[in-house]
Design a protein around this motif. Structure first.
Motif, PDB file in Angstrom:
ATOM      1  N   GLY A 289       8.418  -1.340  -7.418  1.00  0.00           N
ATOM      2  CA  GLY A 289       8.215  -1.943  -6.101  1.00  0.00           C
ATOM      3  C   GLY A 289       6.782  -2.366  -5.896  1.00  0.00           C
ATOM      4  O   GLY A 289       6.502  -3.451  -5.368  1.00  0.00           O
ATOM      5  N   ALA A 290       5.846  -1.536  -6.325  1.00  0.00           N
ATOM      6  CA  ALA A 290       4.425  -1.876  -6.193  1.00  0.00           C
ATOM      7  C   ALA A 290       4.088  -3.096  -7.029  1.00  0.00           C
ATOM      8  O   ALA A 290       3.353  -3.987  -6.590  1.00  0.00           O
ATOM      9  CB  ALA A 290       3.561  -0.679  -6.606  1.00  0.00           C
ATOM     10  N   VAL A 291       4.621  -3.154  -8.252  1.00  0.00           N
ATOM     11  CA  VAL A 291       4.366  -4.297  -9.137  1.00  0.00           C
ATOM     12  C   VAL A 291       4.903  -5.577  -8.506  1.00  0.00           C
ATOM     13  O   VAL A 291       4.224  -6.617  -8.491  1.00  0.00           O
ATOM     14  CB  VAL A 291       4.993  -4.063 -10.527  1.00  0.00           C
ATOM     15  CG1 VAL A 291       4.951  -5.344 -11.360  1.00  0.00           C
ATOM     16  CG2 VAL A 291       4.278  -2.934 -11.256  1.00  0.00           C
ATOM     17  N   ARG A 292       6.088  -5.515  -7.979  1.00  0.00           N
ATOM     18  CA  ARG A 292       6.703  -6.701  -7.370  1.00  0.00           C
ATOM     19  C   ARG A 292       5.886  -7.196  -6.178  1.00  0.00           C
ATOM     20  O   ARG A 292       5.686  -8.412  -5.993  1.00  0.00           O
ATOM     21  CB  ARG A 292       8.134  -6.359  -6.932  1.00  0.00           C
ATOM     22  CG  ARG A 292       8.893  -7.555  -6.346  1.00  0.00           C
ATOM     23  CD  ARG A 292      10.344  -7.205  -6.047  1.00  0.00           C
ATOM     24  NE  ARG A 292      10.459  -6.171  -5.019  1.00  0.00           N
ATOM     25  CZ  ARG A 292      10.771  -4.899  -5.262  1.00  0.00           C
ATOM     26  NH1 ARG A 292      10.994  -4.489  -6.501  1.00  0.00           N
ATOM     27  NH2 ARG A 292      10.843  -4.024  -4.284  1.00  0.00           N
ATOM     28  N   LEU A 293       5.371  -6.281  -5.369  1.00  0.00           N
ATOM     29  CA  LEU A 293       4.652  -6.669  -4.159  1.00  0.00           C
ATOM     30  C   LEU A 293       3.229  -7.155  -4.443  1.00  0.00           C
ATOM     31  O   LEU A 293       2.689  -7.975  -3.694  1.00  0.00           O
ATOM     32  CB  LEU A 293       4.605  -5.485  -3.189  1.00  0.00           C
ATOM     33  CG  LEU A 293       5.944  -5.141  -2.529  1.00  0.00           C
ATOM     34  CD1 LEU A 293       5.887  -3.769  -1.870  1.00  0.00           C
ATOM     35  CD2 LEU A 293       6.330  -6.197  -1.504  1.00  0.00           C
ATOM     36  N   VAL A 294       2.609  -6.657  -5.529  1.00  0.00           N
ATOM     37  CA  VAL A 294       1.240  -7.078  -5.821  1.00  0.00           C
ATOM     38  C   VAL A 294       1.195  -8.342  -6.674  1.00  0.00           C
ATOM     39  O   VAL A 294       0.172  -9.036  -6.720  1.00  0.00           O
ATOM     40  CB  VAL A 294       0.452  -5.941  -6.521  1.00  0.00           C
ATOM     41  CG1 VAL A 294       0.772  -5.849  -8.000  1.00  0.00           C
ATOM     42  CG2 VAL A 294      -1.054  -6.111  -6.300  1.00  0.00           C
TER      43      VAL A 294
ATOM     44  N   VAL B  48       0.710   3.944  -3.021  1.00  0.00           N
ATOM     45  CA  VAL B  48       0.412   5.360  -2.809  1.00  0.00           C
ATOM     46  C   VAL B  48       1.520   6.229  -3.399  1.00  0.00           C
ATOM     47  O   VAL B  48       1.266   7.291  -3.980  1.00  0.00           O
ATOM     48  CB  VAL B  48       0.229   5.647  -1.306  1.00  0.00           C
ATOM     49  CG1 VAL B  48       0.257   7.143  -1.025  1.00  0.00           C
ATOM     50  CG2 VAL B  48      -1.087   5.042  -0.813  1.00  0.00           C
ATOM     51  N   SER B  49       2.763   5.755  -3.292  1.00  0.00           N
ATOM     52  CA  SER B  49       3.898   6.527  -3.810  1.00  0.00           C
ATOM     53  C   SER B  49       3.890   6.628  -5.332  1.00  0.00           C
ATOM     54  O   SER B  49       4.463   7.564  -5.889  1.00  0.00           O
ATOM     55  CB  SER B  49       5.221   5.894  -3.357  1.00  0.00           C
ATOM     56  OG  SER B  49       5.353   5.944  -1.961  1.00  0.00           O
ATOM     57  N   VAL B  50       3.254   5.668  -6.001  1.00  0.00           N
ATOM     58  CA  VAL B  50       3.278   5.661  -7.467  1.00  0.00           C
ATOM     59  C   VAL B  50       2.712   6.964  -8.023  1.00  0.00           C
ATOM     60  O   VAL B  50       3.360   7.653  -8.816  1.00  0.00           O
ATOM     61  CB  VAL B  50       2.503   4.449  -8.037  1.00  0.00           C
ATOM     62  CG1 VAL B  50       2.371   4.568  -9.544  1.00  0.00           C
ATOM     63  CG2 VAL B  50       3.231   3.155  -7.690  1.00  0.00           C
ATOM     64  N   ALA B  51       1.497   7.320  -7.602  1.00  0.00           N
ATOM     65  CA  ALA B  51       0.885   8.547  -8.126  1.00  0.00           C
ATOM     66  C   ALA B  51       1.662   9.771  -7.679  1.00  0.00           C
ATOM     67  O   ALA B  51       1.827  10.733  -8.442  1.00  0.00           O
ATOM     68  CB  ALA B  51      -0.560   8.643  -7.682  1.00  0.00           C
ATOM     69  N   GLU B  52       2.156   9.752  -6.447  1.00  0.00           N
ATOM     70  CA  GLU B  52       2.874  10.906  -5.922  1.00  0.00           C
ATOM     71  C   GLU B  52       4.178  11.153  -6.671  1.00  0.00           C
ATOM     72  O   GLU B  52       4.681  12.282  -6.695  1.00  0.00           O
ATOM     73  CB  GLU B  52       3.149  10.708  -4.430  1.00  0.00           C
ATOM     74  CG  GLU B  52       1.889  10.675  -3.591  1.00  0.00           C
ATOM     75  CD  GLU B  52       2.135  10.312  -2.147  1.00  0.00           C
ATOM     76  OE1 GLU B  52       1.204  10.442  -1.337  1.00  0.00           O
ATOM     77  OE2 GLU B  52       3.260   9.887  -1.816  1.00  0.00           O
ATOM     78  N   GLU B  53       4.708  10.096  -7.301  1.00  0.00           N
ATOM     79  CA  GLU B  53       5.975  10.247  -8.009  1.00  0.00           C
ATOM     80  C   GLU B  53       5.798  10.243  -9.526  1.00  0.00           C
ATOM     81  O   GLU B  53       6.430  11.016 -10.247  1.00  0.00           O
ATOM     82  CB  GLU B  53       6.930   9.121  -7.591  1.00  0.00           C
ATOM     83  CG  GLU B  53       7.316   9.209  -6.121  1.00  0.00           C
ATOM     84  CD  GLU B  53       7.954   7.930  -5.589  1.00  0.00           C
ATOM     85  OE1 GLU B  53       8.161   7.005  -6.390  1.00  0.00           O
ATOM     86  OE2 GLU B  53       8.225   7.868  -4.385  1.00  0.00           O
ATOM     87  N   VAL B  54       4.905   9.377 -10.018  1.00  0.00           N
ATOM     88  CA  VAL B  54       4.761   9.237 -11.467  1.00  0.00           C
ATOM     89  C   VAL B  54       4.064  10.445 -12.087  1.00  0.00           C
ATOM     90  O   VAL B  54       4.491  10.938 -13.143  1.00  0.00           O
ATOM     91  CB  VAL B  54       3.993   7.946 -11.812  1.00  0.00           C
ATOM     92  CG1 VAL B  54       3.599   7.922 -13.281  1.00  0.00           C
ATOM     93  CG2 VAL B  54       4.858   6.729 -11.484  1.00  0.00           C
ATOM     94  N   ILE B  55       2.997  10.946 -11.449  1.00  0.00           N
ATOM     95  CA  ILE B  55       2.257  12.064 -12.048  1.00  0.00           C
ATOM     96  C   ILE B  55       3.124  13.324 -12.140  1.00  0.00           C
ATOM     97  O   ILE B  55       3.210  13.937 -13.210  1.00  0.00           O
ATOM     98  CB  ILE B  55       0.946  12.316 -11.281  1.00  0.00           C
ATOM     99  CG1 ILE B  55      -0.006  11.136 -11.505  1.00  0.00           C
ATOM    100  CG2 ILE B  55       0.289  13.611 -11.727  1.00  0.00           C
ATOM    101  CD1 ILE B  55      -1.314  11.225 -10.754  1.00  0.00           C
TER     102      ILE B  55
ATOM    103  N   LEU C 119       0.823  -1.207   0.000  1.00  0.00           N
ATOM    104  CA  LEU C 119       0.000   0.000   0.000  1.00  0.00           C
ATOM    105  C   LEU C 119       0.861   1.261   0.000  1.00  0.00           C
ATOM    106  O   LEU C 119       0.563   2.232  -0.698  1.00  0.00           O
ATOM    107  CB  LEU C 119      -0.937   0.001   1.209  1.00  0.00           C
ATOM    108  CG  LEU C 119      -2.010  -1.093   1.232  1.00  0.00           C
ATOM    109  CD1 LEU C 119      -2.836  -0.988   2.503  1.00  0.00           C
ATOM    110  CD2 LEU C 119      -2.907  -1.022   0.007  1.00  0.00           C
ATOM    111  N   LYS C 120       1.938   1.237   0.770  1.00  0.00           N
ATOM    112  CA  LYS C 120       2.830   2.398   0.815  1.00  0.00           C
ATOM    113  C   LYS C 120       3.462   2.651  -0.544  1.00  0.00           C
ATOM    114  O   LYS C 120       3.527   3.792  -1.019  1.00  0.00           O
ATOM    115  CB  LYS C 120       3.916   2.175   1.871  1.00  0.00           C
ATOM    116  CG  LYS C 120       4.823   3.384   2.083  1.00  0.00           C
ATOM    117  CD  LYS C 120       5.810   3.131   3.213  1.00  0.00           C
ATOM    118  CE  LYS C 120       6.716   4.351   3.409  1.00  0.00           C
ATOM    119  NZ  LYS C 120       7.683   4.127   4.529  1.00  0.00           N
ATOM    120  N   LYS C 121       3.914   1.577  -1.196  1.00  0.00           N
ATOM    121  CA  LYS C 121       4.497   1.720  -2.532  1.00  0.00           C
ATOM    122  C   LYS C 121       3.452   2.184  -3.542  1.00  0.00           C
ATOM    123  O   LYS C 121       3.721   3.025  -4.401  1.00  0.00           O
ATOM    124  CB  LYS C 121       5.097   0.387  -2.988  1.00  0.00           C
ATOM    125  CG  LYS C 121       6.468   0.078  -2.413  1.00  0.00           C
ATOM    126  CD  LYS C 121       7.530   0.988  -3.021  1.00  0.00           C
ATOM    127  CE  LYS C 121       8.921   0.604  -2.552  1.00  0.00           C
ATOM    128  NZ  LYS C 121       9.955   1.530  -3.086  1.00  0.00           N
TER     129      LYS C 121
END
Length: 401
Positions: free
Chosen positions: A125-130, A88-95, A84-86
């Motif tokens: 990181g999010a892809v790996r964890l999901v 949430v970080s996706v949008a905060e960093e990718v956008i 979840l932490k990763k």
């Protein structure tokens, strides 16, 4: 950034536009159960105290991430804090990075993006964890399929979707089913679209509820209780669909608090002329300006006043309850929060339902107030064309008896 999802967006074109909307009824109990479990963990009231002060926007984003993923990948994956932490970080960093990439010439963008991924790596990181949770949905579907002779793999997930990932499996090409991280990328992409926007609406809703007269807040609570009672005491989709005043509050938030300075941007592929005779050359970037449109006094009387029941009051006549033209998710030329026409946001029905589930549960269990001495109009934070609620503003949650 996300592989072939732009050239083959089957997770948007078919699943979100049709199948997921039909599956919403089965997802409400799951999201409600998760909200009831997650809210006390995010709004922690200790010991004999009956209230707590929380930093609202980041708290609501984390809460939404968990509830959304109960629908997206199911339990227990939705409770994996590292994922979840990763995510949430996706949008905060990718956008923001997508905006920064525009500063570079085309031939440098891939190199800049790869360097960014090496140094930050939220998406990877999010892809790996999901991925393990996506694999578990595949394994479950295959197990059921193996017990049903003569039926295709998609039969189980087609008739019995319990997560959005199940719907994704229905349309995934064979090569994606064999390459699970490719499916996981699409789950991360869907999450990116759902979490922060919903968190923004919930944050604004709670700020507005804290500012509203108690009589108006009680009107919303009473309608929520009545809707649930009308469905035999069960908060299901049919009940949520009757939260008209909460729906009006959310629509007014979309009108009053613009998320974007410019929305629905498009590039003209050929020369085009608009109605006033202006000719746009090929390659022109065009878009809508939501704020002046949503503050048009000819369409919205007293447009600079926040009226939580503005749209509920327009539900008049014999079919008032069914007047979808006043609903939060309705698209029109005068309300473009979710875009317009065939390119309107396909996930708006899921987002609206999740927001109502979370806000109604918070409303029934807590009172809201600003901390003593704090501003009741915390200034929003703007970056490029985006505007989000003040990330450091706090709200006091008091347990209702």
């Amino acid at each position: 950034m996300f592989g072939d999802i732009t050239t083959n967006p089957y997770h948007l074109e078919t699943i979100i536009r049709s199948d997921m909307t039909r599956a919403l009824r089965s997802l409400v109990p799951e999201m409600l159960e998760e909200a009831r479990m997650a809210i006390p963990e995010h709004v922690k009231i200790h010991g004999a105290k009956n209230s707590v002060t929380v930093t609202l926007f980041p708290t609501m984003v984390r809460l939404v991430a968990r509830v959304a993923n109960r629908a997206m990948i199911g339990a227990p994956g939705c409770r994996n804090e590292k994922f979840l932490k990763k995510q949430v970080s996706v949008a905060e960093e990718v956008i923001p990075m997508s905006q920064i990439l525009n500063w570079f010439p085309l031939f440098l963008r891939v190199a800049v993006w790869k360097l960014f991924c090496v140094t930050v790596g939220a998406k990877d990181g999010a892809v790996r964890l999901v991925t393990p949770y996506v694999q578990s949905r595949i394994d479950y579907a295959q197990q059921v399929w193996s017990c049903i002779a003569g039926l295709p793999f998609s039969h189980h997930v087609q008739d019995n979707p319990s997560t959005i990932t199940d719907l994704l499996l229905r349309y995934a090409p064979e090569e994606d089913l064999k390459d699970v991280p490719k499916l996981a990328v699409r789950v991360v992409h869907l999450n990116m679209a759902a979490i922060h926007t919903s968190g923004i609406f919930i944050t604004h809703a709670l700020f507005e509820l804290a500012r509203m007269p108690s009589e108006q807040v009680e009107e919303i609570r009473a309608e929520i209780r009545a809707a649930i009672e009308s469905e035999g005491g069960v908060c299901d989709k049919a009940a949520v669909d009757k939260f008209y005043k909460l729906d009006s509050l959310l629509k007014e938030i979309g009108r009053f608090h613009s998320l974007f300075a410019v929305s629905s941007s498009r590039v003209t592929l050929s020369e085009a002329a608009i109605t006033d005779g202006t000719v746009l050359p090929a390659g022109s970037v065009v878009g809508f300006a939501p704020k002046p449109l949503h503050h048009n006094a000819q369409m919205y009387p007293d447009p600079y006043t926040f009226d939580p029941f503005r749209f509920a009051k327009l539900r008049t006549g014999e079919n008032a309850a069914r007047d979808i033209t006043q609903s939060f998710t309705h698209l029109s030329n005068d309300y473009i929060v979710f875009g317009l026409g065939k390119h309107g946001c396909p996930g708006r029905f899921f987002a609206a339902l999740m927001i109502k589930v979370v806000v109604s549960e918070l409303l029934l269990n807590y009172d809201f107030a600003f901390p003593a001495g704090a501003s009741q109009t915390p200034k929003s934070f703007a970056f490029n064309i985006f505007t989000v609620p003040n990330p450091s503003a706090k709200l006091v949650f008091t347990q209702r008896k």
